[in-house]
Write an enzyme that holds these catalytic residues in place. Structure first.
Site, PDB file in Angstrom:
ATOM      1  N   THR A 198       7.206  -1.604   1.118  1.00  9.18           N
ATOM      2  CA  THR A 198       5.913  -1.340   1.734  1.00  9.18           C
ATOM      3  C   THR A 198       5.734  -2.173   2.994  1.00  9.18           C
ATOM      4  O   THR A 198       6.282  -3.264   3.092  1.00  9.18           O
ATOM      5  CB  THR A 198       4.832  -1.707   0.695  1.00  9.18           C
ATOM      6  OG1 THR A 198       4.882  -0.735  -0.337  1.00  9.18           O
ATOM      7  CG2 THR A 198       3.449  -1.756   1.288  1.00  9.18           C
ATOM      8  N   ARG A 226       1.904   9.831  -8.647  1.00 10.32           N
ATOM      9  CA  ARG A 226       1.783   8.382  -8.926  1.00 10.32           C
ATOM     10  C   ARG A 226       1.196   7.684  -7.701  1.00 10.32           C
ATOM     11  O   ARG A 226       1.633   7.886  -6.584  1.00 10.32           O
ATOM     12  CB  ARG A 226       3.156   7.805  -9.255  1.00 10.32           C
ATOM     13  CG  ARG A 226       3.169   6.281  -9.510  1.00 10.32           C
ATOM     14  CD  ARG A 226       3.456   5.494  -8.252  1.00 10.32           C
ATOM     15  NE  ARG A 226       3.616   4.059  -8.526  1.00 10.32           N
ATOM     16  CZ  ARG A 226       3.731   3.127  -7.567  1.00 10.32           C
ATOM     17  NH1 ARG A 226       3.663   3.466  -6.306  1.00 10.32           N
ATOM     18  NH2 ARG A 226       3.876   1.855  -7.878  1.00 10.32           N
TER      19      ARG A 226
HETATM   20  N1  ASP Z   1       3.569  -1.830  -3.787  1.00 14.97           N
HETATM   21  C1  ASP Z   1       4.274  -0.597  -3.511  1.00 14.97           C
HETATM   22  C2  ASP Z   1       3.948   0.423  -4.555  1.00 14.97           C
HETATM   23  O1  ASP Z   1       3.903   0.069  -5.718  1.00 14.97           O
HETATM   24  C3  ASP Z   1       5.747  -0.778  -3.467  1.00 14.97           C
HETATM   25  C4  ASP Z   1       6.225  -1.732  -2.424  1.00 14.97           C
HETATM   26  O2  ASP Z   1       5.591  -2.758  -2.168  1.00 14.97           O
HETATM   27  O3  ASP Z   1       7.269  -1.451  -1.822  1.00 14.97           O
HETATM   28  O4  ASP Z   1       3.802   1.576  -4.242  1.00 14.97           O
END
Ligand code: ASP
Length: 331
Positions: A198, A226
């Site tokens: 992210t 999701r």
């Molecule tokens: N926090 C993000 C999610 O669960 C994943 C990530 O940080 O890459 O969608």
């Protein structure tokens, strides 16, 4: 009072694989992070708002295929892409978010439009795309989000019959390709098998206003529909001039259960914790209690910056107005 304006960004956290890391891959990550910081730093230096600076930073990170947001987004279990993003203005506590968008080129721009032009805070799926269309935002064919590296991660995840955090997938793919002596997937400094990709940004501007923004493709092979922490105000993103601005990356389900971003602000407001104490408590104590892995970036209105993570690495950086940007990957 002169405010020490600053922008901080992250591109995911995870396990370091220095051993199998190609130096040029590491250099590329640093270069991308620096370019984004320089662009956002310019916004702040020109007197732009923290909100504009974080929008600009995350938009650029979404356009970069190295990170799991926008163009470089991971695949769902159906072989599609569902993108989430959120943004919050610490000056007004206004917020905007979108989840499960499939054709909006820059989800963070859609979130920004929700903040500015809608009475609502969050739109999802078809409704979010209808709103983005009304707003005249740029749409792309879903194939825009296809990158070969993410596709291979997805194939591997499917083979393993489990959802993988995006950089976990990249790492596995990298290892397999290394053994197959192929070149296509760059070896990442952070083990893609154990990484969250992210992206996010937080900033304080010359006027002492803070803002935060977060954007993601989620996790590799996630089920359709999701939604993780990234588009949820309070979990993956939060901003309040009175306390701080926060953007997170990590195992989204745990960050949701801990209301992680808001908890940093709440600890500052309710128990008088400093930015550093509050952020460290969330990342090093509270999240690990439920196996939450990842990190966050945060700033307060005085220009303090923290970038804690409980993994071995996190792509990150910050730039103060008038100073050379700082980027880092490892602890
Ligand atoms: N926090 C993000 C999610 O669960 C994943 C990530 O940080 O890459 O969608």
């Amino acid at each position: 009072m002169t405010i020490n304006a600053v922008i901080a960004i992250h591109g995911g956290a995870g396990t370091i694989v220095r051993a199998s890391m190609a130096p040029d891959a590491e250099a590329r990550y640093h270069a991308e992070l620096r370019a984004v910081l320089v662009a956002a730093q310019r916004v702040l230096a020109d007197g732009g708002s923290a909100l504009d600076a974080v929008t600009q930073a995350v938009r650029l990170l979404e356009d970069c295929p190295l990170f799991n947001a926008g163009h470089g987004a991971v695949f769902t279990s159906a072989g599609t892409h569902e993108l989430d993003a959120s943004i919050m203005d610490g000056r007004t506590l206004e917020a905007g978010a979108v989840s499960c968008v499939k054709r909006v080129r820059n989800p963070i721009v859609a979130a920004r439009h929700v903040l500015e032009y809608s009475e609502h805070v969050m739109f999802t799926a078809e409704g979010a795309e209808a709103f983005a269309q009304e707003q005249g935002l740029e749409f792309v064919d879903p194939s825009y989000f296809h990158t070969d590296a993410r596709y291979r991660q997805w194939q591997l995840a499917r083979e393993q019959q489990r959802a993988m955090l995006d950089h976990d997938g990249a790492s596995l793919a990298a290892q397999q390709e290394a053994s197959a002596n192929e070149e296509a997937l760059p070896h990442e400094p952070i083990d893609p098998n154990k990484k969250f990709g992210t992206v996010g940004a937080v900033a304080v501007d010359l006027y002492g206003h803070v803002a935060a923004a977060t954007s993601t493709g989620g996790i590799t092979n996630k089920q359709i529909g999701r939604v993780g922490d990234a588009p949820l105000i309070g979990a993956g993103c939060y901003a309040d001039n009175a306390t701080c601005a926060v953007s997170t990356t990590g195992s989204g389900e745990m960050f949701m259960r801990m209301v992680a971003a808001y908890d940093v602000a709440a600890q500052m407001a309710y128990r008088g914790a400093s930015l550093e104490e509050a952020a460290n408590d969330v990342v090093m104590n509270r999240l690990p209690r439920i196996d939450g892995r990842g990190g966050l970036i945060a700033v307060d209105a005085h220009g303090n910056v923290v970038l804690p993570f409980n993994t071995e690495g996190m792509y990150r950086g910050y730039a103060r107005v008038g100073e050379v940007p700082v980027t880092a990957i490892y602890r």
